[in-house]
Design a protein around this motif. Structure first.
Motif, PDB file in Angstrom:
ATOM      1  N   UNK A 101       0.864  -1.184   0.000  1.00 58.47           N
ATOM      2  CA  UNK A 101       0.000   0.000   0.000  1.00 58.47           C
ATOM      3  C   UNK A 101       0.900   1.234   0.000  1.00 58.47           C
ATOM      4  N   UNK A 102       0.751   2.056  -1.021  1.00 63.10           N
ATOM      5  CA  UNK A 102       1.650   3.202  -1.189  1.00 63.10           C
ATOM      6  C   UNK A 102       1.064   4.488  -0.625  1.00 63.10           C
ATOM      7  N   UNK A 103      -0.211   4.680  -0.841  1.00 66.31           N
ATOM      8  CA  UNK A 103      -0.835   5.934  -0.427  1.00 66.31           C
ATOM      9  C   UNK A 103      -2.302   5.651  -0.140  1.00 66.31           C
ATOM     10  N   UNK A 104      -2.829   6.343   0.869  1.00 71.55           N
ATOM     11  CA  UNK A 104      -4.213   6.071   1.259  1.00 71.55           C
ATOM     12  C   UNK A 104      -4.862   7.359   1.745  1.00 71.55           C
ATOM     13  N   UNK A 105      -6.040   7.658   1.231  1.00 68.73           N
ATOM     14  CA  UNK A 105      -6.760   8.847   1.709  1.00 68.73           C
ATOM     15  C   UNK A 105      -8.218   8.487   2.000  1.00 68.73           C
ATOM     16  N   UNK A 106      -8.669   8.918   3.170  1.00 67.41           N
ATOM     17  CA  UNK A 106     -10.042   8.681   3.619  1.00 67.41           C
ATOM     18  C   UNK A 106     -10.829   9.986   3.547  1.00 67.41           C
ATOM     19  N   UNK A 107     -11.985   9.926   2.935  1.00 63.91           N
ATOM     20  CA  UNK A 107     -12.905  11.076   2.911  1.00 63.91           C
ATOM     21  C   UNK A 107     -14.183  10.611   3.596  1.00 63.91           C
ATOM     22  N   UNK A 108     -14.500  11.163   4.739  1.00 59.96           N
ATOM     23  CA  UNK A 108     -15.685  10.661   5.457  1.00 59.96           C
ATOM     24  C   UNK A 108     -16.450  11.798   6.119  1.00 59.96           C
ATOM     25  N   UNK A 109     -17.753  11.602   6.126  1.00 57.81           N
ATOM     26  CA  UNK A 109     -18.658  12.562   6.761  1.00 57.81           C
ATOM     27  C   UNK A 109     -18.726  12.274   8.252  1.00 57.81           C
ATOM     28  N   UNK A 110     -18.376  13.258   9.067  1.00 56.52           N
ATOM     29  CA  UNK A 110     -18.431  13.081  10.523  1.00 56.52           C
ATOM     30  C   UNK A 110     -19.597  13.854  11.132  1.00 56.52           C
ATOM     31  N   UNK A 111     -20.416  14.497  10.299  1.00 53.54           N
ATOM     32  CA  UNK A 111     -21.453  15.348  10.871  1.00 53.54           C
ATOM     33  C   UNK A 111     -20.798  16.574  11.469  1.00 53.54           C
ATOM     34  N   UNK A 112     -20.316  16.419  12.682  1.00 54.08           N
ATOM     35  CA  UNK A 112     -19.484  17.432  13.316  1.00 54.08           C
ATOM     36  C   UNK A 112     -18.387  16.699  14.089  1.00 54.08           C
ATOM     37  N   UNK A 113     -17.150  17.054  13.830  1.00 57.85           N
ATOM     38  CA  UNK A 113     -16.033  16.416  14.534  1.00 57.85           C
ATOM     39  C   UNK A 113     -15.855  17.105  15.885  1.00 57.85           C
ATOM     40  N   UNK A 114     -16.187  16.413  16.950  1.00 58.21           N
ATOM     41  CA  UNK A 114     -16.069  17.000  18.294  1.00 58.21           C
ATOM     42  C   UNK A 114     -14.600  17.153  18.663  1.00 58.21           C
ATOM     43  N   UNK A 115     -13.852  16.052  18.559  1.00 61.62           N
ATOM     44  CA  UNK A 115     -12.402  16.078  18.812  1.00 61.62           C
ATOM     45  C   UNK A 115     -11.768  15.551  17.528  1.00 61.62           C
ATOM     46  N   UNK A 116     -11.370  16.446  16.624  1.00 57.74           N
ATOM     47  CA  UNK A 116     -10.958  15.998  15.289  1.00 57.74           C
ATOM     48  C   UNK A 116      -9.827  14.972  15.294  1.00 57.74           C
ATOM     49  N   UNK A 117      -8.934  15.052  16.271  1.00 62.82           N
ATOM     50  CA  UNK A 117      -7.815  14.107  16.275  1.00 62.82           C
ATOM     51  C   UNK A 117      -8.332  12.680  16.440  1.00 62.82           C
ATOM     52  N   UNK A 118      -9.349  12.515  17.269  1.00 63.90           N
ATOM     53  CA  UNK A 118      -9.878  11.155  17.474  1.00 63.90           C
ATOM     54  C   UNK A 118     -10.809  10.742  16.339  1.00 63.90           C
TER      55      UNK A 118
END
Lengths: 287, 81, 750, 158
Positions: free
Chosen positions: C623-640
């Motif tokens: 696996x060389x490169x990976x990107x996730x695009x996801x709907x979080x509604x609202x990210x309360x604590x973005x790091x988690x």
């Protein structure tokens, strides 16, 4: 179970010889403790050889190196002399397990565990390494490829242990390489392992070679046909193709959880070709 | 009347009907009415079932209101990881 | 119920990345996990497990074990009452075999002794007489008429006519709308394929562990690692015949769950041993036991057919899914069927699923249970069909993506969600146009998960110094306490550092459902926000008393009680600490509570993009490169939130490439350890890039959507699409291990 | 079974214990000495959760016998912070959210400290290979690797 930590090889041999039940030598313990945990091995006596100072040594001998049975992989990797002369043996040993395992596991332990997939052994066998076996009746020298009888079973007699392995002296333009195939990048047991050791003359023609395969038979073994395919050539594509074909042909693997017969035979050739290329380039000083 | 849509294989427990019209103001009343019309549904309704009302999912929520023009789907009980 | 604060985006602390409240304990080794608990007089328990995949248990002789010095109790199925409620019966029988061992690793007996070594010895002294039966571990084999039958009382449910002969197929489900035959007739291009996936394990690093202490009077306590201690309490109480009120369960820190700790395996055994021995008993699984005797996923056999017009419009989607759920009914095939086509709009959709029993451990949930394997199959066909039509795979998905108002594959119409946004962001991302080298391929795939709410009870207590304690009953697996504190701090208008959150035991709060279905930040968060509003009202009331003005003349703004308007009177605002400091003299402690069955969970979509390279000579995938695009509604604590995206993606990478349950001819698991069950290691991976999309969920005051599960839905398909592009041949089986990829490439060349 | 009497130094403290001859050091630390920071994830050296230092070598304590510890110096996660001052790695793990469940965290910290003591300027690849024997199932390693790299940079600057 009894635990003993003698300080001389003689004492270790006496303890092993005198035990009426099952006795096991503990060096790095990275195989033995796993076997004890799973119940595969339930020794009555464990003899820790790490208190024997001599076994921690890497010493020069007849232009080669003698590696003590208690030298962990990480210490071997830190030894500039061995690394320069036998990079393949060192890389094979350094592939055993994680950083944590490297702090414990020894090349000799890897040899004596007698796994057909042992990572350091194909490179040692290709190197022509000689194990010194010490026992109640003195010591004897044994080519490393003759230490294992089959998976988990050694040719050592009761009371015997391998106290060191001698890697022989190197001529000019000589080098080696070890490659293994694993599904991940780390932490796996070799699905196929291949060690290639070769000597070139000043013109780049191969004058001597040894090729060993692991994980594709009940024991790690030398492939003379692969060595013959290298000797007398400049290790060119034709020779490499012949090495690959010889190794694929020599492999007699089984289907198991780690790979299929078809896969292992094919990859034996692939790795042999790649390892021979690396060894050639190292011998030429172009690696 | 509320039109209650059944998932495909639930039809086998409802005389082959894909949807059932019932008089109900809440999920509980809806379940009761469904059971009266199709007794084969009762054990399934009792075992716990999910209801989607206007696309929103409700589990174990008897008193959620249902309007006559609500879009209502019964769905199997859902659990996540 | 979307709150004004969220709509205006006027968050003060939501969206920041503070240190988690349990952080220092976790980095210093002080945090106490399941196996870290010691009770006075504690015994060590061990479980004897069946070495056979399928065997009648003719007899169990425990006398020699009982006679061994240091052994304090031995239990078998005989120590469990028969009149267990139906809902818990399979769970009990899965913990300890009743007359028949149904899989390799099935518990048969258990001992408690004064030391681990004595317990191990005692296990060897238990004599079990087995009558070994033919077994079946493959999902297709188990469906055959002549397959060994696991249970003689299971008849396929969901058929037009109830069958009269028992079967390993416990049920058939069907979903969809329209008429797929009509839809395929309208298609210009149709692609159909069969797919197979092997079972995988959640692979949490912490083995199951518990300490049970049960008195002869039926009062007990249990310490355990679980995703839901209220579930543990209720199940154990039912199995052991206890009053719920008498069993107090405390959730330890939990070393990963991912769905695997949503049921019980050893807890009732520890309690039964404790009751018999009269002492606390600790039971800790070995890693071998975790693989053999807990709940892996289903393995699946699937067929997918999708048709489209030349203009790219999908006309019909059809699927047949067979999932084995182990030795008991209840695979997640329904959810596989419901989610399979959820990312798409089509007039004609149909999925049929079979729930199949085999001689394997009972499947448990694993992150979006049932969805990832279906997505692997569907998204593979979608990409292949796009290729057949000469369309870009993202364009094709954008054209056919389900939007608000479209009828979903599981029935109801879609509400507003962020799928389009994930696709658009993916298309615009520089990853999508980055160059690829030889033997490399790029894959994309979408994924969907419902997310759930559920029963929730929270408490909030305000200290005399104005600091705040909150209690939740949802176990914190991945840092949720930080999110809880953020939401409460936001709502009360106090600094994050002034709020601390604990996971309370079962005697301290109302029932809370399991931490599952990506529900914790959503549900406990919602309950806490409402608990905080409850407390704010009380704070305002106290201020009103102090100021001697009416309650409704006080409002709570920025962490202070203030007179609501000029008519309320002239008073300096009182901070939370000032009001709290007067609590004793103004009516006693100030607290807020909320109990609910949380409604309004919002679905979540993701699009994943991955580049891989395939070694043409060995079939090895990197696996060389990976990107996730996801709907979080609202990210309360973005790091988690990022952490959930990354963790799900990497678990999916493992599932795609190397992880699998390998059974031998003898029906025994061949790779019950981390050596040969190959979860990704650090050196296998690149960084996992994340793009958080925020399409607020109107069902949550701050717009939160669950994020924990969706992230494992797309990876296998994205990687399959990438590997298939790199290898030049479509891969249809998981894992895409080197022997399998090499064979596919060789077969394609031949 | 007669027990072995072992003398060690653990996190700077002289420590004696009795253990069974076949008892792993991990069990001694956890069950006899109350040092439960090292975790058992596998017991077979495959997960690294029980990582400790023995005589300055990083090891899995599940693959060391307690009896072997005679005369050795052992360091565990419990000894990493200096009183109430966290080691920079510990702080960076918190700053980067490099843990979710936290069960693997002690092992990662001990292993990462061993790396930085040995190589203060590791590449990302070196970090990943050094830590390959530490399994984490929650994070996908991204934030862990970032935290280690960031710590190294900060410690080099300090």
């Amino acid at each position: 179970m009894r635990f003993e930590a003698p300080t001389t090889v003689e004492d270790a041999v006496s303890l092993l010889a005198a035990e009426s039940g099952m006795a096991r030598v503990l060096a790095g313990g990275t195989d033995l403790l796993v076997q004890m945990k799973s119940g595969i091995s339930e020794p009555d006596l464990v003899v820790d050889i790490k208190r024997i100072a001599a076994l921690h040594e890497i010493s020069e001998e007849d232009g080669g190196f003698r590696i003590g049975a208690a030298v962990p992989g990480i210490a071997l990797g830190e030894h500039a002399g061995v690394k320069a002369a036998w990079p393949g043996v060192v890389e094979g040993t350094e592939l055993i397990g994680s950083t944590q395992v490297q702090g414990r596991a020894t090349m000799v332990g890897n040899l004596c565990n007698c796994s057909p997939a042992a990572d350091s052994v194909p490179a040692m066998a290709a190197a022509g390494a000689i194990a010194r076996v010490v026992g109640p009746n003195g010591s004897r020298d044994v080519p490393v490829e003759d230490i294992a009888q089959g998976p988990g079973k050694s040719t050592l007699a009761k009371g015997e242990l391998v106290d060191s392995v001698l890697l022989p002296a190197r001529p000019d333009h000589a080098s080696d390489a070890y490659l293994r195939f694993i599904p991940r990048t780390e932490m796996d047991i070799a699905v196929v392992g291949c060690g290639v050791n070769l000597v070139l003359d000043a013109n780049g023609t191969c004058t001597d070679a040894r090729v060993a395969l692991g994980a594709v038979a009940a024991r790690i073994f030398l492939v003379p046909a692969a060595a013959d395919a290298l000797i007398g050539t400049s290790v060119d594509d034709a020779a490499l193709d012949a090495v690959a074909a010889a190794c694929s042909a020599a492999a007699t693997p089984i289907d198991d959880k780690r790979g299929t017969v078809e896969f292992r035979k094919k990859v034996s050739g692939v790795l042999a070709r790649r390892a021979a290329t690396i060894a050639r380039d190292r011998a030429k000083g172009t690696a | 009347m509320v039109k209650v849509n059944l998932w495909g294989s639930l039809k086998s427990a409802a005389s082959g009907r894909a949807s059932i019209d019932v008089e109900a103001q809440t999920i509980r009343q809806m379940f009761r009415a469904l059971g009266e019309q199709e007794p084969g549904l009762v054990p399934i309704l009792d075992s716990g079932i999910t209801v989607a009302i206007d696309g929103q999912i409700y589990r174990d929520d008897w008193f959620k209101e249902v309007d006559d023009d609500s879009e209502v789907y019964l769905l199997p009980r859902m659990e996540g990881g | 119920m979307l709150d004004k604060t969220a709509e205006n985006g006027e968050f003060k602390v939501i969206g920041t990345r503070p240190e988690r409240p349990d952080g220092v304990d976790k980095v210093t080794g002080r945090a106490r996990f399941g196996a870290d608990m010691v009770m006075p007089g504690m015994l060590i328990g061990k479980v004897l497990r069946s070495p056979h995949a399928h065997a009648n248990i003719k007899s169990i002789d425990t006398s020699a074990a009982e006679a061994l010095e240091g052994v304090k109790a031995v239990i078998t199925a005989a120590d469990f009452t028969a009149d267990v409620p139906e809902a818990e019966y399979d769970t009990m029988v899965n913990c300890i075999a009743h007359g028949k061992a149904l899989y390799d690793g099935h518990g048969v007996a258990a001992v408690a002794a004064t030391s681990r070594s004595i317990a191990n010895k005692a296990l060897k002294l238990i004599k079990v007489e087995y009558e070994v039966l033919p077994h079946v571990t493959d999902v297709e084999e188990a469906c055959k008429d002549d397959a060994p039958l696991l249970h003689d009382n299971i008849f396929t449910e969901g058929l037009e006519e109830t069958p009269t002969t028992p079967s390993n197929i416990s049920g058939r489900v069907q979903f969809g709308h329209g008429d797929v035959d009509e839809g395929f007739a309208a298609a210009d291009k149709v692609v159909e394929r069969k797919f197979r996936t092997e079972a995988t394990h959640q692979g949490y690093i912490e083995p199951h562990a518990c300490v049970g202490n049960l008195s002869p009077d039926g009062t007990g306590e249990l310490w355990c690692c679980t995703q839901g201690h209220f579930m543990v309490r209720n199940s154990c109480a039912a199995i052991l015949g206890l009053d719920i009120s008498r069993l107090r369960v405390t959730a330890s820190e939990i070393g990963g769950g991912f769905g695997g700790k949503t049921t019980i395996f050893i807890e009732p055994l520890a309690l039964a041993l404790s009751r018999k021995a009269g002492r606390p008993v600790k039971l800790v699984m070995s890693r071998d036991e975790v693989f053999r005797a807990t709940g892996p996923t289903s393995s699946a056999s699937m067929w997918i057919k999708i048709g489209a017009k030349n203009d790219g419009t999908i006309t019909a989607m059809e699927g047949l899914l067979k999932y084995q759920g182990g030795a008991f009914k209840g695979s997640w095939v329904s959810l596989g069927c419901m989610t399979a086509f959820a990312c798409y709009r089509a007039d004609h959709m149909k999925t049929v699923g079979y729930d199949v029993l085999v001689n394997r451990p009972r499947a448990a949930a694993y992150r979006a249970p049932g969805a990832p394997m279906a997505a692997f199959a569907v998204e593979s066909v979608v990409t292949e069909l796009a290729g057949e039509l000469g369309r870009d795979p993202l364009e094709f998905r954008l054209q056919n993506a389900a939007k608000e108002g479209d009828q979903s594959s599981y029935g109801p119409k879609h509400r507003a969600h962020g799928l389009m946004e994930t696709l658009e962001q993916a298309k615009a991302h520089d990853h999508y146009n980055a160059p690829l080298g030889p033997n490399q391929g790029r894959g994309v795939a979408c994924g969907f998960w419902f997310n759930f709410g559920g029963q929730t009870s929270t408490s909030l207590n305000i200290g005399a110094d104005g600091t705040v304690n909150v209690s939740v009953g949802t176990v914190d697996v991945g840092g949720s306490r930080a999110s809880m504190c953020l939401m409460v701090a936001e709502e009360l208008g106090v600094p994050y550092e002034k709020v601390r959150c604990v996971v309370a035991d079962t005697s301290s709060l109302g029932h809370n459902d399991i931490t599952d279905g990506s529900r914790t930040t959503f549900s406990s968060g919602m309950a806490l926000i409402l608990s905080a509003r409850d407390a704010k009202q009380k704070l305002c009331a106290r201020a009103a008393k102090i100021w001697e003005i009416p309650e409704d003349a006080v409002e709570w703004v920025d962490g202070h009680a203030r007179p609501a308007g000029p008519n309320a009177g002239e008073f300096d605002p009182m901070s939370l600490a000032e009001v709290a400091g007067k609590a004793e003299t103004t009516g006693g402690p100030i607290a807020g509570h909320h109990e609910c069955n949380a409604r309004g969970a919002g679905v979540s979509f993701a699009t994943h993009m991955v580049d891989t390279e395939v070694d043409p000579e060995t079939g090895r995938v990197t696996v060389l490169r990976y990107t996730v695009f996801q709907d979080a509604g609202k990210a309360i604590h973005p790091a988690y939130v990022e952490g959930q995206f990354q963790g799900g993606a990497v678990q999916g990478i493992g599932w795609a490439i190397n992880e699998e349950y390998i059974y031998g001819e003898d029906g025994r698991l061949q790779n019950a350890g981390f050596l040969d069950y190959r979860i990704p290691v650090a050196s296998d991976l690149p960084m996992i890039d994340t793009v958080i999309i925020e399409t607020p969920n109107k069902g949550h005051p701050y717009g939160v959507r669950g994020v924990g599960e969706t992230s494992i839905v797309p990876p296998m398909a994205a990687i399959a699409n990438s590997v298939s592009a790199a290898a030049g041949v479509r891969l249809t089986e998981l894992p895409m291990s080197p022997p399998r990829v090499l064979k596919a490439m060789d077969d394609a060349k031949a | 079974m007669s027990q072995v009497h072992v003398h060690t130094k653990i996190n700077g403290d002289t420590t004696e214990f009795l253990c069974e001859a076949d008892e792993p050091l991990l069990d001694v630390l956890r069950d006899r000495l109350g040092l439960t920071g090292a975790k058992e994830g596998c017991g077979t050296g495959d997960c690294g959760a029980c990582s400790v230092m023995v005589d300055d070598r990083l090891v899995c304590s599940c693959l060391v016998l307690g009896a072997e510890a005679e005369g050795r110096t052992i360091e565990t996660i419990e000894g990493m912070a200096d009183g109430e001052k966290l080691h920079p790695l510990q702080q960076k793990f918190l700053d980067h959210a490099a843990l979710q469940c936290g069960i693997c965290t002690p092992g990662f910290l001990v292993a990462a400290k061993a790396l930085l003591d040995h190589n203060p300027d590791p590449t990302e690849t070196e970090v990943r290979y050094w830590l390959a024997g530490n399994l984490c199932r929650c994070t996908g390693y991204d934030k862990i690797v970032r935290a280690v790299m960031d710590t190294a940079a900060e410690m080099r600057g300090a």
